[in-house]
Design a protein around this motif. Structure first.
Motif, PDB file in Angstrom:
ATOM      1  N   LEU A   1      89.753  -5.060  43.491  1.00 56.41           N
ATOM      2  CA  LEU A   1      89.034  -4.814  42.219  1.00 56.41           C
ATOM      3  C   LEU A   1      88.105  -5.994  41.958  1.00 56.41           C
ATOM      4  CD1 LEU A   1      89.327  -3.366  39.365  1.00 56.41           C
ATOM      5  CD2 LEU A   1      90.969  -5.330  38.828  1.00 56.41           C
ATOM      6  N   LEU A   2      88.174  -7.002  42.294  1.00 60.61           N
ATOM      7  CA  LEU A   2      87.432  -7.885  41.628  1.00 60.61           C
ATOM      8  C   LEU A   2      86.399  -8.496  42.810  1.00 60.61           C
ATOM      9  CD1 LEU A   2      90.008  -9.936  39.731  1.00 60.61           C
ATOM     10  CD2 LEU A   2      88.260  -8.519  38.812  1.00 60.61           C
ATOM     11  N   ALA A   3      86.829  -8.276  44.322  1.00 64.43           N
ATOM     12  CA  ALA A   3      85.836  -8.676  45.209  1.00 64.43           C
ATOM     13  C   ALA A   3      85.716  -7.475  46.249  1.00 64.43           C
ATOM     14  CB  ALA A   3      86.524  -9.683  45.985  1.00 64.43           C
ATOM     15  N   PRO A   4      85.343  -6.382  45.792  1.00 61.93           N
ATOM     16  CA  PRO A   4      85.221  -5.213  46.616  1.00 61.93           C
ATOM     17  C   PRO A   4      84.077  -5.128  47.714  1.00 61.93           C
ATOM     18  CG  PRO A   4      84.250  -4.762  44.647  1.00 61.93           C
ATOM     19  CD  PRO A   4      84.869  -6.253  44.460  1.00 61.93           C
ATOM     20  N   ARG A   5      84.391  -4.664  48.768  1.00 61.90           N
ATOM     21  CA  ARG A   5      83.375  -4.267  49.643  1.00 61.90           C
ATOM     22  C   ARG A   5      82.847  -2.965  49.626  1.00 61.90           C
ATOM     23  NH1 ARG A   5      87.401  -5.849  54.676  1.00 61.90           N
ATOM     24  NH2 ARG A   5      88.410  -4.428  53.072  1.00 61.90           N
ATOM     25  N   SER A   6      83.311  -2.026  48.955  1.00 57.04           N
ATOM     26  CA  SER A   6      82.719  -0.609  48.960  1.00 57.04           C
ATOM     27  C   SER A   6      83.359  -0.064  47.361  1.00 57.04           C
ATOM     28  CB  SER A   6      83.389   0.271  49.998  1.00 57.04           C
ATOM     29  OG  SER A   6      84.671  -0.006  50.134  1.00 57.04           O
ATOM     30  N   ILE A   7      82.144   0.373  46.764  1.00 51.91           N
ATOM     31  CA  ILE A   7      82.571   0.954  45.340  1.00 51.91           C
ATOM     32  C   ILE A   7      82.181   2.571  45.336  1.00 51.91           C
ATOM     33  CG2 ILE A   7      81.888   0.741  43.019  1.00 51.91           C
ATOM     34  CD1 ILE A   7      80.778  -2.108  43.911  1.00 51.91           C
ATOM     35  N   ALA A   8      83.041   3.264  44.643  1.00 45.93           N
ATOM     36  CA  ALA A   8      82.649   4.471  44.084  1.00 45.93           C
ATOM     37  C   ALA A   8      82.692   4.606  42.888  1.00 45.93           C
ATOM     38  CB  ALA A   8      83.799   5.730  44.870  1.00 45.93           C
ATOM     39  N   LEU A   9      81.559   5.264  42.479  1.00 48.80           N
ATOM     40  CA  LEU A   9      81.142   5.524  40.955  1.00 48.80           C
ATOM     41  C   LEU A   9      81.376   6.972  40.681  1.00 48.80           C
ATOM     42  CD1 LEU A   9      80.419   4.519  38.150  1.00 48.80           C
ATOM     43  CD2 LEU A   9      78.214   4.582  38.890  1.00 48.80           C
ATOM     44  N   ILE A  10      82.675   7.385  40.079  1.00 48.46           N
ATOM     45  CA  ILE A  10      82.906   8.716  39.641  1.00 48.46           C
ATOM     46  C   ILE A  10      82.275   9.126  38.261  1.00 48.46           C
ATOM     47  CG2 ILE A  10      84.704  10.326  39.171  1.00 48.46           C
ATOM     48  CD1 ILE A  10      86.426   8.768  41.156  1.00 48.46           C
ATOM     49  N   GLY A  11      81.353  10.080  38.438  1.00 50.48           N
ATOM     50  CA  GLY A  11      80.797  10.375  37.038  1.00 50.48           C
ATOM     51  C   GLY A  11      79.429   9.632  36.959  1.00 50.48           C
ATOM     52  N   ALA A  12      78.692   9.420  38.044  1.00 46.54           N
ATOM     53  CA  ALA A  12      77.369   8.591  38.567  1.00 46.54           C
ATOM     54  C   ALA A  12      76.287   9.608  37.425  1.00 46.54           C
ATOM     55  CB  ALA A  12      77.216   8.430  39.679  1.00 46.54           C
ATOM     56  N   SER A  13      75.650   8.720  36.913  1.00 40.77           N
ATOM     57  CA  SER A  13      74.341   9.715  36.312  1.00 40.77           C
ATOM     58  C   SER A  13      73.138   8.912  36.660  1.00 40.77           C
ATOM     59  CB  SER A  13      74.601   9.225  34.802  1.00 40.77           C
ATOM     60  OG  SER A  13      73.565   9.556  34.070  1.00 40.77           O
ATOM     61  N   GLU A  14      72.083   9.855  36.667  1.00 39.83           N
ATOM     62  CA  GLU A  14      70.762   9.248  36.985  1.00 39.83           C
ATOM     63  C   GLU A  14      70.055   8.504  35.789  1.00 39.83           C
ATOM     64  OE1 GLU A  14      67.269   9.221  39.439  1.00 39.83           O
ATOM     65  OE2 GLU A  14      69.268  10.023  39.650  1.00 39.83           O
ATOM     66  N   ASN A  15      70.813   8.858  34.540  1.00 41.19           N
ATOM     67  CA  ASN A  15      70.058   8.228  33.523  1.00 41.19           C
ATOM     68  C   ASN A  15      70.888   6.881  33.472  1.00 41.19           C
ATOM     69  OD1 ASN A  15      69.548   7.356  30.692  1.00 41.19           O
ATOM     70  ND2 ASN A  15      70.081   9.246  29.558  1.00 41.19           N
ATOM     71  N   VAL A  16      70.030   5.830  33.431  1.00 44.89           N
ATOM     72  CA  VAL A  16      70.606   4.373  33.453  1.00 44.89           C
ATOM     73  C   VAL A  16      70.837   3.850  32.101  1.00 44.89           C
ATOM     74  CG1 VAL A  16      69.063   3.771  35.479  1.00 44.89           C
ATOM     75  CG2 VAL A  16      68.134   3.385  33.040  1.00 44.89           C
ATOM     76  N   ALA A  17      70.774   4.724  31.228  1.00 38.38           N
ATOM     77  CA  ALA A  17      71.099   4.219  29.846  1.00 38.38           C
ATOM     78  C   ALA A  17      72.454   4.780  29.528  1.00 38.38           C
ATOM     79  CB  ALA A  17      70.366   4.803  28.694  1.00 38.38           C
ATOM     80  N   ARG A  18      73.028   5.555  30.513  1.00 38.27           N
ATOM     81  CA  ARG A  18      74.345   6.267  30.153  1.00 38.27           C
ATOM     82  C   ARG A  18      75.434   5.562  30.748  1.00 38.27           C
ATOM     83  NH1 ARG A  18      74.322  11.607  28.610  1.00 38.27           N
ATOM     84  NH2 ARG A  18      76.515  11.958  29.462  1.00 38.27           N
ATOM     85  N   ILE A  19      76.754   5.463  30.435  1.00 38.97           N
ATOM     86  CA  ILE A  19      77.880   5.020  30.966  1.00 38.97           C
ATOM     87  C   ILE A  19      77.854   5.042  32.449  1.00 38.97           C
ATOM     88  CG2 ILE A  19      80.448   4.772  30.811  1.00 38.97           C
ATOM     89  CD1 ILE A  19      80.541   5.208  27.923  1.00 38.97           C
ATOM     90  N   GLY A  20      77.933   6.292  32.795  1.00 41.08           N
ATOM     91  CA  GLY A  20      77.609   6.562  34.287  1.00 41.08           C
ATOM     92  C   GLY A  20      76.440   6.117  34.846  1.00 41.08           C
ATOM     93  N   GLY A  21      75.527   5.739  34.116  1.00 43.97           N
ATOM     94  CA  GLY A  21      74.258   5.072  34.951  1.00 43.97           C
ATOM     95  C   GLY A  21      74.190   3.695  34.950  1.00 43.97           C
ATOM     96  N   ARG A  22      74.573   2.909  33.941  1.00 45.11           N
ATOM     97  CA  ARG A  22      74.456   1.625  33.957  1.00 45.11           C
ATOM     98  C   ARG A  22      75.078   1.064  35.106  1.00 45.11           C
ATOM     99  NH1 ARG A  22      72.906  -0.705  29.138  1.00 45.11           N
ATOM    100  NH2 ARG A  22      72.616   1.076  27.479  1.00 45.11           N
ATOM    101  N   PRO A  23      76.313   1.119  35.418  1.00 50.82           N
ATOM    102  CA  PRO A  23      76.832   0.520  36.742  1.00 50.82           C
ATOM    103  C   PRO A  23      76.035   0.533  37.933  1.00 50.82           C
ATOM    104  CG  PRO A  23      78.545   1.520  35.493  1.00 50.82           C
ATOM    105  CD  PRO A  23      77.262   2.115  35.021  1.00 50.82           C
ATOM    106  N   LEU A  24      75.471   1.835  38.120  1.00 49.95           N
ATOM    107  CA  LEU A  24      74.762   1.969  39.459  1.00 49.95           C
ATOM    108  C   LEU A  24      73.546   1.345  39.116  1.00 49.95           C
ATOM    109  CD1 LEU A  24      75.189   3.643  42.010  1.00 49.95           C
ATOM    110  CD2 LEU A  24      74.005   5.653  40.977  1.00 49.95           C
ATOM    111  N   ARG A  25      72.840   1.399  38.030  1.00 47.18           N
ATOM    112  CA  ARG A  25      71.594   0.548  38.088  1.00 47.18           C
ATOM    113  C   ARG A  25      71.899  -1.052  38.143  1.00 47.18           C
ATOM    114  NH1 ARG A  25      69.327  -1.523  32.343  1.00 47.18           N
ATOM    115  NH2 ARG A  25      67.956  -3.243  33.263  1.00 47.18           N
ATOM    116  N   TYR A  26      72.910  -1.525  37.763  1.00 47.62           N
ATOM    117  CA  TYR A  26      73.160  -2.901  37.800  1.00 47.62           C
ATOM    118  C   TYR A  26      73.388  -3.386  39.346  1.00 47.62           C
ATOM    119  CZ  TYR A  26      73.982  -2.848  32.890  1.00 47.62           C
ATOM    120  OH  TYR A  26      73.605  -2.733  31.287  1.00 47.62           O
ATOM    121  N   LEU A  27      74.273  -2.281  39.768  1.00 47.41           N
ATOM    122  CA  LEU A  27      74.556  -2.588  41.334  1.00 47.41           C
ATOM    123  C   LEU A  27      73.402  -2.900  42.193  1.00 47.41           C
ATOM    124  CD1 LEU A  27      77.991  -0.518  41.678  1.00 47.41           C
ATOM    125  CD2 LEU A  27      77.819  -3.154  41.899  1.00 47.41           C
TER     126      LEU A  27
END
Length: 702
Positions: free
Chosen positions: A11-37
């Motif tokens: 959870l806290l030191a992962p080597r791989s991440i799946a984002l379920i509900g990923a969004s193209e919109n970086v302002a949405r909840i599903g978009g922000r984590p992907l943008r940050y990563l």
């Protein structure tokens, strides 16, 4: 199977991440984590899951977790509450090790939401997958660029890695304190928000972060604690590793269903219990967010003073006096400079005040070598563990900012073993330049002194653990029936645990109280003994100062008549005949079962001190005599035990022994004891022990 502590690593030191509900919109909840990563440069694999897109923010998208090219360490669920359970089941089927659930709409909304949250918890238990949330803001690990969160504080800039970990039940509070820490220039190692805590809670998150080598201090926020054992283990580990925990505990409520029959339960509010736990384990409890940040900042370097002596340097007497007053409140020692050193300073500047605070007056600003000499003399000859310099806006002045800094650096060179601190009002760039040279910098002097007091507090706590050598012996287990014992029965049980009571006799209603009293020795006290009567004085069930056999017989008849009239339903065992003991200091001790921490031992001064002032303290059972001594010294009225107005000092060692024994008995029988009251407990003069005059023992009904 993974160890409970290490199981949080995916959870806290992962080597791989799946984002379920990923969004193209970086302002949405599903978009922000992907943008940050993406922008933070996370080096591991990132797998957006969105069946409606081929790519999301430049990453290849996947239709489901089941078709990912590998099993991710952690899955971030940015889906509505209605789709959360199905998404989590798919993660469990793929053997994903951990999941973060952002969505709200669970236990916090009512019965239907609670049922859904219980189902989530069941999936976690059945699969072994660790679940954070629901209703949380997620986590981040700044060192690896892992941002499993949608917190808006990252919109403008990321957080630099550093020695501070943040754990918060509240996502909003966790975000706010992280933002403030970033403004303060603090780096953050790990940031964890636990939300509704269907699986992972604050205690387990705390246990994990204190084991990380890059963490020196933990900022924690909680409304309550669910897992007592893990929480206490985490606090113990942090103290042993010399890692400071600065805790914001919110929420106040009363506990104790037996408050009517038990002094101890009536005094044991949950807030008092948390206070006691924090004191016992050396945790610093912050009163405000600003204080929490100040103390964490001071602790972030992992450097603590050898003692509590503070030397104050000032250019203005008023500011120095104010800081000295604050130091007294913070428990710091503002001892004067040695006489010879004062004479030396006086010779340099005749109208200065070289005592402590050392006031060099504004003259020092026009003669900076003089300031250097003054400060160096304080550090080399004052014997201070900490130094605080008051400089106001001086470091920001274009007239002498450079020369002032040079003077301070020259004066403090080679003093790495001391805590060096300054108050100043300057830009962040100037403040950082002083911090890089080893200074703690505060704008407010009171906040600085309070933080220095916290550093001294942690040093004492860490050292106390190193000195601990006592091994606690096991106490006997109860094997009794019933709910409440009579006083005589309670004393009989506690005596088997090693708690000594004065010699006394139980006289049955048809037996001769006079003869029994003569055996005990006059004067005596007669008391009714009944498991149904907790407060004997309220029905006239106690007569004191009985001087002879006839008076004892009359007292016995009087008590029995009163009890039969006022409590005809009560089971009467008989009358307790006890010696009339006077003198000593009246105190009270007891045990109450806290819903979170289990048996808590209470101690305080008796009489008006407990009835009106509530001058009591608590400890988690069990504890040793050393901890008992610390407990005893915490009460405001401790001076009464030291001896006042010519009274001899009380037998504090015997009192500590009794409290430790009581704690071991309470811990050994935690599943059976609801409460214990020992009131009053007379602490006799030194060497003469303690006299426990009354006892109430209530067992748990469940």
């Amino acid at each position: 199977m993974l160890h409970r502590n290490s199981s949080l690593s995916p959870l806290l030191a992962p080597r791989s991440i799946a984002l379920i509900g990923a969004s193209e919109n970086v302002a949405r909840i599903g978009g922000r984590p992907l943008r940050y990563l993406r922008e933070a440069g996370f080096k591991g694999a990132v797998y957006p899951v969105n069946p409606n897109r081929e790519t999301v923010q430049g990453f290849k998208s996947y239709a489901s977790v089941g078709v990912l090219p590998e099993t991710p360490d952690v899955a971030i669920l940015a889906v509505p509450s209605s789709g959360t359970i199905q998404a989590l089941r798919e993660c469990a089927e793929r053997h994903v090790k951990a999941a973060i659930i952002f969505s709200a709409g669970f236990a916090e909304t009512g019965d239907e939401g609670r049922a859904m949250q219980d189902e989530i918890a069941g999936i976690a238990r059945e699969s072994g997958m660790r679940v954070l949330g629901p209703n949380c803001l997620g986590v981040f690990n700044a060192a690896t660029g892992y941002y499993g969160t949608f917190s808006a504080i990252l919109d403008t800039e990321f957080v630099k890695p550093g020695p501070v970990a943040i754990i918060s039940q509240s996502g909003a509070y966790g975000s706010h304190i992280a933002h403030l820490a970033r403004q303060r220039g603090l780096g953050i190692s790990h940031w964890i928000t636990t939300g509704n805590e269907c699986d992972i809670d604050v205690a387990e998150a705390l246990q994990w972060v204190v084991g990380q080598p890059d963490t020196n201090v933990v900022i924690a926020y909680a409304e309550g604690i669910r897992n007592r054992d893990v929480f206490l283990e985490a606090l113990d580990t942090a103290r042993a590793k010399e890692k400071a925990i600065v805790f914001m505990k919110v929420g106040r409520s009363e506990v104790g269903a037996h408050a009517v029959s038990s002094h101890t339960a009536a005094l044991a509010g949950s807030d008092a219990v948390f206070d006691a736990v924090f004191r016992q384990y050396g945790v610093y409890r912050a009163r405000t967010t600003a204080e929490q940040l100040d103390v964490a900042y001071a602790c972030s370097r992992g450097i603590y003073p050898a003692g509590d002596r503070l030397g104050i340097f000032t250019l203005s007497g008023g500011f120095g006096i104010q800081m000295a007053d604050d130091a007294a409140l913070a428990g710091l020692d503002v001892s004067p400079m040695p006489d010879a050193a004062q004479e030396e300073l006086k010779a340099m500047l005749p109208y200065a005040s070289p005592r402590n605070p050392v006031d060099a007056t504004a003259q020092a600003l026009t003669d900076l070598p003089l300031m250097t000499s003054y400060i160096r003399a304080m550090l080399e000859k004052g014997g201070y563990d900490m130094f605080a310099g008051i400089f106001g806006s001086g470091p920001a002045s274009p007239t002498f900012a450079v020369s002032l800094r040079q003077a301070l650096e020259g004066a403090t060179a080679g003093q790495g073993g001391r805590i060096l601190s300054l108050t100043m009002s300057a830009s962040s760039e100037i403040v950082r330049s002083y911090e890089e040279k080893g200074f703690l910098v505060f704008e407010d002097g009171s906040a600085l002194v309070n933080a220095l007091g916290a550093l001294a507090h942690f040093r004492k706590s860490f050292d106390a653990v190193k000195r601990a050598t006592e091994t606690l012996e096991e106490a006997p287990r109860l094997s009794l029936d019933g709910d409440t014992f009579s006083e005589y029965g309670a004393k009989s049980v506690l005596a088997k645990a090693g708690i000594a009571f004065p010699r006394e006799a139980l006289v049955r209603p048809d037996e001769d109280a006079g003869a029994a009293a003569a055996t005990i020795g006059f004067p005596v006290v007669l008391k009714i003994s009944s498991p149904d009567i907790a407060h004997k004085t309220e029905i006239g069930g106690v007569i004191v100062g009985v001087k002879d056999e006839d008076e004892a017989r009359h007292a016995a008849r009087t008590i029995l008549d009163r009890v039969r009239e006022k409590r005809p339903d009560a089971l009467i065992e008989g009358l307790i005949v006890s010696p009339m003991i006077t003198g000593g200091v009246e105190t009270i001790a007891g045990v109450v079962r806290d819903p979170v921490f289990g048996p808590m031992v209470m101690f305080g001064l008796g009489g008006v001190f407990v009835e009106v002032l509530k001058d009591v303290t608590f400890r988690v059972a069990p504890f040793d005599r050393t901890e008992a001594h610390r407990m005893i010294r915490e009460i405001r009225g401790f001076a009464m035990l030291e001896g006042v107005r010519g009274a001899p000092p009380a037998d504090i060692d015997a009192l500590a022994e009794m409290l430790s024994t009581l704690s071991r008995f309470a811990a050994a029988n935690a599943d059976m004891i609801e409460s214990i009251d020992l009131n009053p407990v007379l602490v006799l003069p030194e060497g003469k022990g303690v006299a426990l005059l009354d006892a109430l023992l209530v067992l748990r009904k469940d």
